[in-house]
Design an enzyme around this catalytic site. Structure first.
Site, PDB file in Angstrom:
ATOM      1  CB  SER A 106      17.365  12.147 -34.157  1.00  0.00           C
ATOM      2  OG  SER A 106      18.617  11.568 -33.834  1.00  0.00           O
ATOM      3  CE1 TYR A 130      20.844   6.384 -29.709  1.00  0.00           C
ATOM      4  CE2 TYR A 130      21.038   8.312 -31.117  1.00  0.00           C
ATOM      5  CZ  TYR A 130      20.695   6.981 -30.941  1.00  0.00           C
ATOM      6  OH  TYR A 130      20.219   6.264 -31.999  1.00  0.00           O
ATOM      7  CB  THR A 156      17.602   5.637 -28.001  1.00  0.00           C
ATOM      8  OG1 THR A 156      16.696   6.393 -28.809  1.00  0.00           O
ATOM      9  CG2 THR A 156      18.001   4.387 -28.766  1.00  0.00           C
ATOM     10  CE  LYS A 226      13.339   4.670 -31.693  1.00  0.00           C
ATOM     11  NZ  LYS A 226      14.649   4.068 -31.977  1.00  0.00           N
ATOM     12  CB  SER A 248      12.057   0.423 -31.176  1.00  0.00           C
ATOM     13  OG  SER A 248      12.984   0.769 -32.199  1.00  0.00           O
ATOM     14  CG  HIS A 250      18.284   1.532 -33.391  1.00  0.00           C
ATOM     15  ND1 HIS A 250      18.416   2.197 -32.201  1.00  0.00           N
ATOM     16  CD2 HIS A 250      18.855   2.328 -34.332  1.00  0.00           C
ATOM     17  CE1 HIS A 250      19.057   3.354 -32.418  1.00  0.00           C
ATOM     18  NE2 HIS A 250      19.317   3.451 -33.706  1.00  0.00           N
TER      19      HIS A 250
END
Length: 355
Positions: A106, A130, A156, A226, A248, A250
């Site tokens: 991440s 991100y 994401t 994602k 996803s 989340h």
């Protein structure tokens, strides 16, 4: 305490983690309907097992964008692993390598990308991004990940803003002072930190599909998007040249009231018609869940919270235990359903209950 299934690790983590850490990992948005639905939806899918199929030798390996992994379960990107275990993401990387599977690190790791790479040289790792308002920070992270040998870039897409997670609000969640978002240290001016260790609203809410072209200009890495839940977005993802989609929501932490990921999977798989690989996270708790997801068209699944429970139990060793249990359960479910290799798994293997 014998650790027999993933819920044993969940119970351990709930008992022994500090309340604020447990609540952060467990949190869903609003009423947590989507978080819970991710798990419940699997119970509506039933197998159509086949008999007398010679399952004396089993091959449960598969490939992620051409790279072989030992079985179709990877580790989803989650933040703040030091909240679960002192070595944090270094332990996660070691466990993934030991089990020969993929770990998606991440942006919000509590270890640097260098530390993660050095902990498990040669392991298969993707980097989850991100995009921040300060684009230079994001650009630097992408290029650093590629230079360190990460093999995929996971964007994401479902977090223009952070969902409302009531327990985090009630607890006044803050990262402990000794923990830092190591990859973002010094990236933002001033010391105004929100609950998640960054200045409020540092993620860029203006990101659009055209930013995938920007990312493609920065890196040769394959881009996996994602957070996709609809056929419309799946088609846009393909059109913009991504190489993978992670279905996803989340972990139910963003928009409450969306579909369970296993339910959204069917729509996404039909939309892309085999042009990109489709993966899934959310609600995987047993090896039979993995089999259901593959039967409905996922190439691989990723686990989020269960990986954190494994870390909380015994670090790298605990996470390996979680992965090994899923691996054994998946192998057994496959055999009992009449599949000797992953290539034999298909839509014919499942039906949705009539309820």
């Amino acid at each position: 305490m014998a650790m027999v299934c993933l819920s044993d690790f969940e119970a351990y983590a709930k008992k022994y983690l500090p309340k604020m850490a447990w609540d952060f990992f467990a949190a869903g948005a609003d009423d947590c309907c989507t978080r819970d639905e991710n798990i419940l939806a699997y119970k509506r899918i039933h197998f159509r097992p086949r008999m007398l199929r010679d399952v004396s030798t089993m091959d449960i390996s598969t490939k992620l964008l051409g790279t072989e992994i030992s079985f179709p379960v990877g580790i989803a990107p989650t933040g703040f692993h030091q909240l679960a275990w002192p070595d944090g993401e270094k332990s996660t990387a070691r466990a993934a390598k030991a089990m020969n599977t993929c770990y998606i690190a991440s942006t919000y790791s509590t270890c640097t990308l260098e530390e993660i790479s050095a902990a498990a040289p040669g392991g298969l790792r993707w980097f989850q991004l991100y995009i921040h308002r300060n684009r230079a920070v994001s650009q630097q992270l992408v290029q650093q990940a590629e230079a360190l040998g990460f093999q995929g870039l996971v964007l994401t897409a479902d977090l223009p803003y952070t969902g409302k997670r009531r327990d985090d609000v009630r607890n006044g969640f803050r990262l402990p002072p000794h923990m830092k978002l190591k990859n973002l240290e010094g990236a933002f001016e001033g010391d105004d930190r929100s609950e998640y260790g960054l200045p409020p609203n540092s993620v860029d809410p203006s990101v659009t599909w055209s930013d995938i072209y920007w990312l493609r200009s920065l890196t040769h890495l394959p881009i996996i998007i994602k957070g996709i839940l609809t056929k419309e977005d799946a088609e846009l993802a393909v059109r913009h040249g991504v190489q993978g989609i992670i279905v996803s929501n989340h972990g139910g932490r963003q928009l409450d009231g969306g579909p369970a990921t296993i339910d959204a999977l069917v729509e996404v798989v039909e939309a892309v018609q085999g042009s990109v690989e489709v993966y899934l996270d959310g609600g995987i708790r047993k090896g039979s869940d993995v089999l259901k997801a593959l039967a409905l068209g996922a190439k691989c699944v990723f686990i989020g919270r269960p990986a954190l429970w494994g870390l909380a139990y015994k670090g790298e060793e605990g996470l390996q235990d979680v992965l090994r249990i899923l691996q054994d359960e998946f192998r057994l479910s496959m055999a009992l359903a009449g599949c000797a290799s992953v290539s034999e798994i298909g839509r014919h293997l499942v039906q949705f209950s009539k309820l």
